[in-house]
Design a protein around this motif. Structure first.
Motif, PDB file in Angstrom:
ATOM      1  N   ALA A   1       0.811  -1.221   0.000  1.00 14.68           N
ATOM      2  CA  ALA A   1       0.000   0.000   0.000  1.00 14.68           C
ATOM      3  C   ALA A   1       0.843   1.270   0.000  1.00 14.68           C
ATOM      4  O   ALA A   1       0.348   2.345  -0.350  1.00 14.68           O
ATOM      5  N   GLY A   2       2.105   1.168   0.404  1.00 17.93           N
ATOM      6  CA  GLY A   2       2.968   2.349   0.445  1.00 17.93           C
ATOM      7  C   GLY A   2       3.286   2.835   1.846  1.00 17.93           C
ATOM      8  O   GLY A   2       3.835   3.920   2.016  1.00 17.93           O
ATOM      9  N   LYS A   3       3.006   2.024   2.862  1.00 15.44           N
ATOM     10  CA  LYS A   3       3.236   2.464   4.241  1.00 15.44           C
ATOM     11  C   LYS A   3       4.726   2.681   4.529  1.00 15.44           C
ATOM     12  O   LYS A   3       5.116   3.726   5.045  1.00 15.44           O
ATOM     13  N   SER A   4       5.542   1.673   4.229  1.00 15.02           N
ATOM     14  CA  SER A   4       6.978   1.799   4.528  1.00 15.02           C
ATOM     15  C   SER A   4       7.615   2.913   3.707  1.00 15.02           C
ATOM     16  O   SER A   4       8.475   3.655   4.206  1.00 15.02           O
ATOM     17  N   THR A   5       7.201   3.047   2.449  1.00 10.46           N
ATOM     18  CA  THR A   5       7.732   4.126   1.616  1.00 10.46           C
ATOM     19  C   THR A   5       7.378   5.480   2.209  1.00 10.46           C
ATOM     20  O   THR A   5       8.206   6.403   2.256  1.00 10.46           O
ATOM     21  N   THR A   6       6.150   5.626   2.695  1.00 12.60           N
ATOM     22  CA  THR A   6       5.727   6.880   3.315  1.00 12.60           C
ATOM     23  C   THR A   6       6.567   7.177   4.543  1.00 12.60           C
ATOM     24  O   THR A   6       7.040   8.306   4.736  1.00 12.60           O
TER      25      THR A   6
ATOM     26  N   LEU B   1      14.638   9.494   4.209  1.00 16.99           N
ATOM     27  CA  LEU B   1      15.461   8.406   3.678  1.00 16.99           C
ATOM     28  C   LEU B   1      15.192   8.204   2.194  1.00 16.99           C
ATOM     29  O   LEU B   1      16.051   7.717   1.464  1.00 16.99           O
ATOM     30  N   ASP B   2      13.988   8.538   1.749  1.00 18.71           N
ATOM     31  CA  ASP B   2      13.627   8.569   0.330  1.00 18.71           C
ATOM     32  C   ASP B   2      13.096   9.951   0.020  1.00 18.71           C
ATOM     33  O   ASP B   2      12.358  10.538   0.827  1.00 18.71           O
ATOM     34  N   ARG B   3      13.462  10.479  -1.143  1.00 13.27           N
ATOM     35  CA  ARG B   3      12.984  11.800  -1.537  1.00 13.27           C
ATOM     36  C   ARG B   3      11.688  11.666  -2.335  1.00 13.27           C
ATOM     37  O   ARG B   3      11.633  10.892  -3.293  1.00 13.27           O
ATOM     38  N   PRO B   4      10.660  12.416  -1.977  1.00  8.34           N
ATOM     39  CA  PRO B   4       9.411  12.353  -2.742  1.00  8.34           C
ATOM     40  C   PRO B   4       9.552  13.021  -4.101  1.00  8.34           C
ATOM     41  O   PRO B   4      10.386  13.919  -4.281  1.00  8.34           O
TER      42      PRO B   4
END
Length: 326
Positions: free
Chosen positions: A38-43, A50-53
């Motif tokens: 669903a995108g929880k960890s990415t969010t 840690l990740d750039r949107p």
């Protein structure tokens, strides 16, 4: 407070997070739910920079994570319990973290005691079970005594006592006025722990608000009725326009009606009742109802339900979607 505004992240052809907007308030535990993928960890990774949107922004207490001079004193996070050098002891690992952010080395022993790892403080982290590694990760999140805390699947590997402990810990941290944001697939535990929920599916926001409102709005409530004349009662209830499904107790669940309405129908028909109980839906039922169309992988539907006594026969196969596909 955590403020997420228009957050979007794409990995090649996959849109992992899609224009996501929500807030996580201090003083309550906020659960972060969604199916696998669903995108929880990415969010959570984008919240911590840690990740750039690709679009949108995240602010923690009014500023992006990277703009905090000592971020560990503002945000404590557990995203990967195994992110520890296996040959370092639990104490050395935390002392290294403390030194990196200007905290006294004694703080390591304080948080080890808080999470119940004092007895194994000198053991190598690589020998820890998953449950012990989770506790060490939580100790690291608490090291800087931050006002904002984020936990990704913190109960993995914990036994029942450990699950109860972390529930109490998170609720206690929220009661101190901290912001507590936690993701979990253990819905029964989230129902006990989280006051508010952020629910996403395929990277999009599905629901944001109080846990009780989510459960009531998605799953609704039903009335459990048991009677020695249940076969006589079912057609009476259906004739009044209410839905009926079987219950494992031998009775029936009635949707769309109150206990008073069912009681009056039974009395008018001269039917004796042994039980008449208003039953509230569960978080699991509500979650499946709301996110069923957003699961990444689906299996076959559940076995067919037994027929309700007195109910008409079901229609041809294929006329109803499975529970998983709703």
């Amino acid at each position: 407070m955590i403020e997420v505004r228009g957050l979007t992240k794409r990995y090649r052809s996959t849109l992992a997070v899609d224009d996501l907007t929500f807030e996580v308030r201090p003083g309550v535990v906020t659960g972060f739910l969604g199916p696998n993928g669903a995108g929880k960890s990415t969010t959570m990774r984008m919240v911590l920079d840690l990740d750039r949107p690709d679009a949108g922004e995240v602010r923690i207490d009014g500023r992006p994570y990277r703009d905090h001079a000592r971020p560990m004193r503002t945000v404590g996070a557990l995203l990967d319990a195994k992110w520890v050098h296996p040959n370092r002891s639990a104490r050395r690992h935390l002392q290294w973290m403390a030194a990196a952010t200007g905290l006294p080395a004694t703080r390591a022993d304080e948080v080890l005691e808080l999470v119940g790892l004092t007895a194994v403080a000198g053991k190598r982290a690589g020998t820890f079970s998953l449950g012990m590694a989770q506790r060490l990760g939580i100790a690291g999140a608490l090291l800087g005594d931050p006002p904002v805390l984020m936990f990704d699947e913190p109960v993995n590997g914990l036994d029942p006592e450990g699950i109860r402990w972390i529930r109490t810990l998170m609720q206690g941290l929220a009661a101190e006025g901290r912001t507590v944001f936690v993701s979990s697939h253990l819905l029964s535990e989230m129902a006990l722990t989280a006051t508010e929920l952020v629910v996403i599916g395929r990277g999009r926001l599905i629901s944001h608000g109080p846990t009780a409102a989510f459960v009531d709005g998605a799953s609704g409530s039903s009335v459990l009725v048991r009677s020695p004349a249940i076969t006589d009662l079912v057609p009476v209830v259906q004739a009044a326009g209410f839905g009926v499904t079987p219950d494992p107790s031998g009775g029936a669940r009635v949707t769309g009606a109150s206990t008073e309405q069912i009681g009056e129908l039974a009395a008018a028909a001269g039917i004796v009742l042994h039980e008449l109980t208003q039953v509230r839906g569960s978080l699991e039922e509500a979650f499946m109802q709301i996110t069923g169309g957003d699961v990444e992988f689906t299996a076959g539907g559940p076995p067919p339900r037994p027929p309700v006594p007195g109910a008409p026969a079901p229609g041809p196969a294929g006329t109803h979607r499975s529970e998983v596909q709703r």
